[in-house]
Design an enzyme around this catalytic site. Structure first.
Site, short mmCIF file in Angstrom:
data_model
loop_
_atom_site.label_atom_id
_atom_site.label_comp_id
_atom_site.label_asym_id
_atom_site.label_seq_id
_atom_site.Cartn_x
_atom_site.Cartn_y
_atom_site.Cartn_z
N SER B 48 34.35 50.22 51.98
CA SER B 48 35.72 50.68 52.20
C SER B 48 35.80 51.76 53.29
O SER B 48 36.74 51.74 54.10
CB SER B 48 36.35 51.18 50.90
N CYS B 75 38.04 44.03 45.86
CA CYS B 75 37.01 45.07 45.86
C CYS B 75 37.29 46.22 46.84
O CYS B 75 38.14 47.05 46.57
CB CYS B 75 35.66 44.40 46.11
N ILE B 129 30.53 43.28 42.35
CA ILE B 129 29.47 43.81 43.20
C ILE B 129 29.81 45.26 43.53
O ILE B 129 30.74 45.52 44.29
CB ILE B 129 29.34 43.00 44.50
N ARG B 130 29.07 46.21 42.97
CA ARG B 130 29.38 47.64 43.16
C ARG B 130 30.89 47.84 42.98
O ARG B 130 31.53 48.53 43.76
CB ARG B 130 28.97 48.10 44.56
N HIS B 165 35.35 39.49 43.02
CA HIS B 165 35.39 38.64 44.21
C HIS B 165 35.67 37.19 43.87
O HIS B 165 34.75 36.37 43.82
CB HIS B 165 34.04 38.72 44.94
N GLU B 167 36.72 35.08 45.78
CA GLU B 167 36.37 34.26 46.94
C GLU B 167 34.91 33.79 46.88
O GLU B 167 34.53 32.88 47.62
CB GLU B 167 36.62 35.02 48.25
#
Lengths: 128, 185
Positions: B48, B75, B129-130, B165, B167
């Site tokens: 980010s 995310c 993921i994180r 996610h 995707e």
């Protein structure tokens, strides 16, 4: 590397087991590359990237990430060059951005002619 | 009109792949001119702080703040669109959806996991993921999906954000918000 991936993607499924043995990789991993036509990890390019243009070229050739180490720290203007390389990788197909970020930089890291290197200086031969 | 996918950093390729599988034209958004071609936008996962920095250098921050069309974020994208990020903020988030987030809430990279996300009357696999956690929901924010008690997919007006996610698991149904507009116009 991209050509090797394309070969794996293009051969018949029935040939994958033999290919996996030849490449000494797990069959499941090779099957995944065959199906997804890409590696399950980013394709990094690293080594000898000295200018923003080099970094952009790596992206244009299909790298998904570019690592720049000596190219920044051994140049005359590491901070400015690092910023320029980041912009060049982000906007790797934008010629105006590439020209703009390449302008006004000082000397890049000195280059080495691979043909003139002494054997002891070749990192790739260490450990063999 | 194509769907824009912010492409300055991060996992935008996975979104492109999903949308192309749905027969949807996409634009990789790296400049305000790219964004101007799009009626809807996707903010992908990634890092980010890096995405924010590159949005700034590319002149996109204010444009995304002002963007009128539907936005889907995953995310890192969720962090970027939030109103507040817990802890020392390396950047001021864009405040497009009234939530607060905690980054790396489930742990570090090694603690990434796949879990069951409960949607309205349905389930899907969520790849975390994180992942951040949504720690505060503002008034008017609907919860569309939960992982256990955690809201992980929420919406306010035409801004939908997920902390996982979709995707990465052929989450085609998640794109309905950003694609529908196309057929309506």
């Amino acid at each position: 590397m991209r050509r090797e991936i394309a070969v794996v993607a293009g051969i018949g499924r029935e040939e994958l087991m033999v290919e996996a043995k030849r490449l000494q990789v797990p069959y499941e991993d090779l099957l995944r590359v065959h199906e997804e036509k890409t590696l399950p990890v980013p394709i990094f390019s690293a080594g000898g990237v000295a200018t923003p243009a080099d970094a952009a070229l790596m992206m244009q050739l299909g790298a998904e990430a570019v690592f720049v180490g000596s190219g920044i720290f051994r140049s005359e203007d590491p901070e400015a060059r690092a910023k320029a390389v980041v912009q060049a990788v982000t906007h790797f197909e934008d010629r105006e951005v590439l020209l703009r970020v390449s302008t006004g930089l000082r000397k890049p890291m000195p280059s080495l002619d691979v043909r003139k290197l002494e054997k002891e200086d070749c990192f790739a031969l260490r450990g063999n | 009109m194509p769907v824009g996918i912010l492409a300055v950093q991060g996992g935008f390729a996975a979104h492109v792949k999903c949308l192309q599988a749905l027969g949807q034209e996409t634009v990789l958004v790296k400049t305000p001119w790219d964004l101007a071609r799009c009626k809807s936008l996707i903010l992908p996962g990634g890092e980010s702080t890096a995405i924010y920095h590159l949005m700034q250098t590319s002149g996109l921050t204010q444009r995304v703040r002002d963007f009128k069309g539907p936005i889907l974020a995953t995310c890192a994208g969720t962090i970027l669109l939030s109103c507040h990020v817990e802890g020392t903020q390396p950047f001021t988030p864009l405040g497009r959806i009234d939530i607060s987030v905690r980054r790396n809430a489930y742990g570090r990279q090694l603690q990434s996991f796949v879990g069951d996300v409960e949607l309205a009357g349905d389930k899907c696999k969520g790849v975390f993921i994180r992942a951040p956690k949504i720690i505060r929901l503002g008034f008017g924010v609907e919860v569309l999906g939960r992982f256990g008690v955690d809201p992980v997919f929420v919406r306010q007006k035409n801004i939908s954000v997920a902390t996982f996610h979709p995707e990465l698991v052929d989450g085609h149904s998640f794109y309905s918000g950003v694609i529908e507009t196309q057929t309506a116009t």
